[in-house]
Enzyme design. Structure first.
Site, PDB file in Angstrom:
ATOM      1  N   LYS A 113     -13.971   2.350  -4.696  1.00 11.32           N
ATOM      2  CA  LYS A 113     -12.729   1.942  -5.376  1.00 11.32           C
ATOM      3  C   LYS A 113     -12.299   0.550  -4.930  1.00 11.32           C
ATOM      4  CE  LYS A 113     -10.706   6.472  -6.385  1.00 11.32           C
ATOM      5  NZ  LYS A 113      -9.527   7.328  -6.210  1.00 11.32           N
ATOM      6  N   LYS A 200     -21.277   9.631 -12.099  1.00 13.12           N
ATOM      7  CA  LYS A 200     -20.482  10.821 -12.448  1.00 13.12           C
ATOM      8  C   LYS A 200     -19.459  10.514 -13.547  1.00 13.12           C
ATOM      9  CE  LYS A 200     -16.675  10.495  -9.270  1.00 13.12           C
ATOM     10  NZ  LYS A 200     -15.621  11.089  -8.526  1.00 13.12           N
ATOM     11  N   LYS A 203     -12.565   9.382 -14.646  1.00 16.89           N
ATOM     12  CA  LYS A 203     -11.404   8.924 -15.411  1.00 16.89           C
ATOM     13  C   LYS A 203     -11.344   7.417 -15.473  1.00 16.89           C
ATOM     14  CE  LYS A 203      -8.364  12.588 -13.747  1.00 16.89           C
ATOM     15  NZ  LYS A 203      -7.621  12.841 -12.497  1.00 16.89           N
TER      16      LYS A 203
HETATM   17  P1  AMP Z   1      -9.917  13.367  -9.721  1.00 12.76           P
HETATM   18  O1  AMP Z   1     -10.193  13.155 -11.162  1.00 12.76           O
HETATM   19  O2  AMP Z   1     -10.591  12.340  -8.887  1.00 12.76           O
HETATM   20  O3  AMP Z   1      -8.465  13.554  -9.403  1.00 12.76           O
HETATM   21  O4  AMP Z   1     -10.661  14.728  -9.333  1.00 12.76           O
HETATM   22  C1  AMP Z   1     -10.064  15.999  -9.393  1.00 12.76           C
HETATM   23  C2  AMP Z   1     -11.059  17.108  -9.137  1.00 12.76           C
HETATM   24  O5  AMP Z   1     -12.097  17.081 -10.128  1.00 12.76           O
HETATM   25  C3  AMP Z   1     -11.794  17.020  -7.793  1.00 12.76           C
HETATM   26  O6  AMP Z   1     -11.970  18.331  -7.273  1.00 12.76           O
HETATM   27  C4  AMP Z   1     -13.109  16.428  -8.143  1.00 12.76           C
HETATM   28  O7  AMP Z   1     -14.119  16.801  -7.229  1.00 12.76           O
HETATM   29  C5  AMP Z   1     -13.370  17.002  -9.517  1.00 12.76           C
HETATM   30  N1  AMP Z   1     -14.213  16.094 -10.302  1.00 12.76           N
HETATM   31  C6  AMP Z   1     -13.903  14.846 -10.719  1.00 12.76           C
HETATM   32  N2  AMP Z   1     -14.915  14.286 -11.420  1.00 12.76           N
HETATM   33  C7  AMP Z   1     -15.911  15.222 -11.437  1.00 12.76           C
HETATM   34  C8  AMP Z   1     -17.215  15.264 -12.017  1.00 12.76           C
HETATM   35  N3  AMP Z   1     -17.705  14.256 -12.717  1.00 12.76           N
HETATM   36  N4  AMP Z   1     -17.944  16.385 -11.841  1.00 12.76           N
HETATM   37  C9  AMP Z   1     -17.459  17.446 -11.150  1.00 12.76           C
HETATM   38  N5  AMP Z   1     -16.243  17.467 -10.582  1.00 12.76           N
HETATM   39  C10 AMP Z   1     -15.463  16.384 -10.721  1.00 12.76           C
END
Ligand code: AMP
Ligand code: TRP
Length: 337
Positions: A113, A200, A203
């Site tokens: 980041k 991956k 967002k």
């Molecule tokens: P975030 O979008 O970073 O707030 O992630 C929230 C939750 O979603 C966390 O538990 C991440 O590990 C999971 N997560 C985010 N992106 C992925 C992805 N591409 N594949 C699987 N899990 C994800």
């Protein structure tokens, strides 16, 4: 019997996507019936990179509504907003003062980041994993269901609890903090981008076509899948390291259709992309439809959503206040007379 405690959260930044659902939220729903579950919308984390103050509140509410739409039941789970419980910020400070700088500097997510932020990296971005440790440790969580990408942050939370708090300020028979374990289910733990099977789904990818948001309209889902990157080979298969896009799309089909990996692999073994993509699109649309319908109902009933969040805040506060009081006292602070 005392149920084991579960805590997890998602940031209210941008639209939640298939990775958030399959990697995290879907597993929360399963856990809530036989665990004591706490799910928060981590809005304090959302300001670690520049954010739009006109959107934060709305995104926070909409993320909470999506939790419920995905099947989190406020009767079984405590659903709350991180910033509504002051103890998160306070415990974060206390943990900051015992966490070595080089532990946070080596976090992969920080490095990734930070590169994107250029000259504008905040202290908060570096501190992100300590705040996350506070989130978890405040609730004496036994298990933290997250996607694979959060594993390193979980290890940090364990190290802070064990080596920096319990070893220094607690005793063997009276640890100050519970040491949590990650819960990373294999299936769905790493959903990859539709435009690059080696990175991956995220967002923050500037290309909207790289992810399917949980609230994308059916036509948009179909269009994104139609444009998804593939390879020139006929027939779909798992476990071929040369074909990361195939691995990802077939994996999504296995989960979203409910057929599972083996049946999906057999069904698609001889299939060309022209036949497979509409099947995947249909499976995705069908899987998301009930979530979207429920979301629309929920987001229109602000009073009910607010009631859930106030109730969640009160329940979360009671647990979090007790923990932070324990930490304050073990660190030797003067209590209020
Ligand atoms: P975030 O979008 O970073 O707030 O992630 C929230 C939750 O979603 C966390 O538990 C991440 O590990 C999971 N997560 C985010 N992106 C992925 C992805 N591409 N594949 C699987 N899990 C994800
Ligand atoms: N860092 C997590 C993510 O991006 C979100 C998060 C913040 C979290 N606090 C948490 C996840 C506590 C689990 C538990 O995915």
């Amino acid at each position: 019997m005392v149920q084991s405690r579960v805590l997890s959260g998602v940031q209210p930044t941008g639209a939640l996507h298939l990775g958030n659902w399959l990697g995290a939220i879907r597993n929360w729903v399963e856990l809530q019936h036989d665990h004591d579950t706490f799910f928060c919308v981590v809005d304090l984390h959302a300001i670690t990179v520049p954010h739009d103050p006109h959107r934060l509140a709305e995104d926070t509410l909409s993320t909470a509504a999506l939790y419920l739409a995905c099947g989190i039941d406020p009767k079984c789970s405590t659903v709350f907003v991180q910033s509504h419980v002051q103890a998160h910020a306070e415990l974060c400070w206390l943990l900051n003062c015992v966490t070595p700088l080089n532990w946070v500097e080596r976090m992969i997510q920080f490095k990734e980041k930070a590169v994107k932020q250029g000259d504008n990296v905040s202290v908060g971005l570096l501190d992100y994993p300590v705040l996350m440790a506070a989130d978890i440790l405040l609730y004496d969580a036994d298990l933290v269901p997250v996607g694979e990408d959060q594993k390193q942050h979980l290890e940090l939370a364990r190290d802070i609890a064990q080596q920096r708090i319990n070893a220094r300020f607690g005793s063997d028979d009276a640890p100050v903090l519970k040491v949590p374990k990650p819960l990373i289910l294999k299936e769905g733990a790493r959903v990859m981008s539709l435009t690059d099977g080696r990175s991956k789904m995220s967002k923050s990818d500037p290309n909207e076509g790289s992810r399917i948001a949980l609230l994308d309209a059916p036509e948009l889902i179909t269009k994104k899948i139609k444009r998804a990157k593939t390879d020139p080979q006929m027939g779909l298969e798992f476990d071929n390291p040369e074909r990361p896009e195939t691995e990802n799309l077939l994996g999504l089909y296995a989960i979203l259709s409910g057929k599972g990996r083996q049946a999906a692999a057999e069904e698609c073994a001889e299939m060309g992309w022209g036949k497979f993509k509409p099947l995947l699109a249909e499976a995705a649309v069908t899987a998301l439809e009930p979530i979207q319908t429920r979301y629309r109902e929920l987001i229109q009933d602000r009073a009910e959503l607010n009631r859930v969040l106030v109730d969640g805040r009160d329940r979360a506060n009671a647990v979090a206040e007790a923990t932070v009081a324990r930490v304050r006292s073990s660190l030797g602070f003067l209590g209020t007379p």
